[in-house]
Design an enzyme around this catalytic site. Sequence first.
Site, PDB file in Angstrom:
ATOM      1  N   ARG A  76       0.810  -1.222   0.000  1.00  0.00           N
ATOM      2  CA  ARG A  76       0.000   0.000   0.000  1.00  0.00           C
ATOM      3  C   ARG A  76       0.832   1.255   0.000  1.00  0.00           C
ATOM      4  O   ARG A  76       0.573   2.186  -0.755  1.00  0.00           O
ATOM      5  CB  ARG A  76      -0.743   0.131   1.328  1.00  0.00           C
ATOM      6  CG  ARG A  76      -1.840  -0.586   1.504  1.00  0.00           C
ATOM      7  CD  ARG A  76      -2.252  -0.709   2.957  1.00  0.00           C
ATOM      8  NE  ARG A  76      -3.208  -1.747   2.890  1.00  0.00           N
ATOM      9  CZ  ARG A  76      -4.419  -1.557   2.434  1.00  0.00           C
ATOM     10  NH1 ARG A  76      -4.844  -0.366   2.135  1.00  0.00           N
ATOM     11  NH2 ARG A  76      -5.229  -2.559   2.299  1.00  0.00           N
ATOM     12  N   THR A  77       1.781   1.302   0.911  1.00  0.00           N
ATOM     13  CA  THR A  77       2.591   2.522   1.038  1.00  0.00           C
ATOM     14  C   THR A  77       3.411   2.743  -0.235  1.00  0.00           C
ATOM     15  O   THR A  77       3.514   3.859  -0.739  1.00  0.00           O
ATOM     16  CB  THR A  77       3.516   2.413   2.271  1.00  0.00           C
ATOM     17  OG1 THR A  77       2.708   2.131   3.408  1.00  0.00           O
ATOM     18  CG2 THR A  77       4.281   3.692   2.508  1.00  0.00           C
ATOM     19  N   LYS A 119      22.420  -9.469   0.407  1.00  0.00           N
ATOM     20  CA  LYS A 119      23.817  -9.923   0.431  1.00  0.00           C
ATOM     21  C   LYS A 119      24.585  -9.301   1.579  1.00  0.00           C
ATOM     22  O   LYS A 119      25.799  -9.436   1.676  1.00  0.00           O
ATOM     23  CB  LYS A 119      24.506  -9.553  -0.895  1.00  0.00           C
ATOM     24  CG  LYS A 119      23.905 -10.220  -2.108  1.00  0.00           C
ATOM     25  CD  LYS A 119      24.578  -9.704  -3.382  1.00  0.00           C
ATOM     26  CE  LYS A 119      23.691  -9.880  -4.607  1.00  0.00           C
ATOM     27  NZ  LYS A 119      23.653  -8.661  -5.420  1.00  0.00           N
ATOM     28  N   ARG A 161      11.573   2.221   3.211  1.00  0.00           N
ATOM     29  CA  ARG A 161      10.970   1.477   4.310  1.00  0.00           C
ATOM     30  C   ARG A 161      11.958   0.400   4.738  1.00  0.00           C
ATOM     31  O   ARG A 161      12.580  -0.249   3.893  1.00  0.00           O
ATOM     32  CB  ARG A 161       9.660   0.841   3.878  1.00  0.00           C
ATOM     33  CG  ARG A 161       8.887   0.269   5.053  1.00  0.00           C
ATOM     34  CD  ARG A 161       7.632  -0.361   4.548  1.00  0.00           C
ATOM     35  NE  ARG A 161       6.742  -0.773   5.610  1.00  0.00           N
ATOM     36  CZ  ARG A 161       5.713  -0.063   6.039  1.00  0.00           C
ATOM     37  NH1 ARG A 161       5.461   1.117   5.528  1.00  0.00           N
ATOM     38  NH2 ARG A 161       4.927  -0.535   6.971  1.00  0.00           N
ATOM     39  N   HIS A 178       6.359   6.599  11.053  1.00  0.00           N
ATOM     40  CA  HIS A 178       5.743   6.456   9.736  1.00  0.00           C
ATOM     41  C   HIS A 178       5.102   7.810   9.420  1.00  0.00           C
ATOM     42  O   HIS A 178       3.886   7.937   9.396  1.00  0.00           O
ATOM     43  CB  HIS A 178       4.702   5.333   9.776  1.00  0.00           C
ATOM     44  CG  HIS A 178       4.194   4.911   8.436  1.00  0.00           C
ATOM     45  ND1 HIS A 178       4.706   5.398   7.246  1.00  0.00           N
ATOM     46  CD2 HIS A 178       3.192   4.053   8.086  1.00  0.00           C
ATOM     47  CE1 HIS A 178       4.046   4.853   6.239  1.00  0.00           C
ATOM     48  NE2 HIS A 178       3.129   4.033   6.729  1.00  0.00           N
TER      49      HIS A 178
END
Lengths: 304, 138
Positions: free
Chosen positions: A51-52, A80, A101, A129
């Site tokens: 969604r974000t 990695k 994020r 957020h």
Amino acid sequence: MKHLIDIMELTVEEIDEMIAVAKDIIADPDKYAEKCKRKKLATLFFEPSTRTRLSFEAAMYELGGNVIGFSEAQSSSAAKGESVADTIRTVGAYADIIAMRHPKEGAPLVASRKTIVPIINAGDGGHNHPTQTLTDLLTISREKGRFNDLTIGLCGDLKFGRTVHSLISAMSRYENVKFVLISPDELKIPEYLKEEVLIKNNIEFVETADLEEAMPQLDVLYMTRVQRERFFNEQDYLRLKDSYILTPDKLVNAKEDLSILHPLPRVNEISTAVDDDPRAVYFEQVLNGKYIRMALILKLLEVK
Amino acid sequence: MRIDKIENGIVIDHIKSGQAMELYKMLGLEKLDCQVAIIKNAESGKMGRKDIIKIDQMIDLNLDIIGYVDPEITVNIIRNGEREKVAHIELPDEVVDIIKCKNPRCITTTEQELPHVFKLTDKENRVYRCLYCESKAK
Ligand SMILES: [Zn+2]
């Protein structure tokens, strides 16, 4: 303002300015259709959040820009073992702005110290957020026309809900705002928030376990999910969960002009029977999320 | 009990009783070759009982560590057997790599060589929070 890591870094004036731009975009989207032509937004999602990410990408496309990036850590160099600092230095060479994020708290702050490209925190673990809070603020502004003189009910998981914490902090800067904190005992807001935000700033608040009783005084009701895994035992969860599910009958004594918000995704904490009630604005809220992200991108890129 | 008088060195005084060992470790005094005396539970008019650390050498002390532990601690610089000056101890606004963030979800747990930074967020209650995740220092 160079980056957006924490909502509290924004002044009230900066928030007002972005909300004004968002409202102007809503009124005349064509005017903004090419504002970010030839600019690239990188969406670096070290942890998936469809969604974000879609909201950021839609925002950039509507500004005429392009999007590059990845949607989970497995498909990036982080898998990695590359550090955030190195990833950001690399991506910073290609992108004009970065939405990031990450599951670790503070990762976007680390990133912002390693690049001159603006970083937007799109969620760092359970910590911050800020674009969700901007979304909530735009929704309140559009629905209520003001931030002052509001009684705001927050219901559900107030202990772990980061969107709740940020919204309380952000709203506590306005005049005559009162909070009604509705939750089971197990999920009350953390002490530090009570002490360092509410009590310190002399803000009126009450804590209650009863949603129906709180309902008549509310101007805004912010619903959140009560998750099963937050409870020590199943019985407590089953005993409590229905008390915090919003149904039409719980709205009988609510104000005519109540606004019901929810950061989504919803699981079952708002009955679908509420969706058609004109006071339910959580789907408008999703759209507001795109508009405020457009305003934020413009601000950080210093595009007029 | 008698501890030899210092000619040139440092006396860290007015340490809260029981805190000297912690401070000794934080300051890295175990690495010193000179004489170091830890006096526990010394009588003090002001504090009842206190701890004292005497270092028989002039060394560079990280005063931020002392300020973080307790700004009431006094640091006396001794030269030629005389107290030359009392270093001014303050509650530091920020401490770097003195305490570690214990939040398992904090970026400091995974990011290579990231300094552990704590900021003073509440002077009155002496609350320090991690720069990255805002966890309270214990
Ligand atoms: Zn931390």
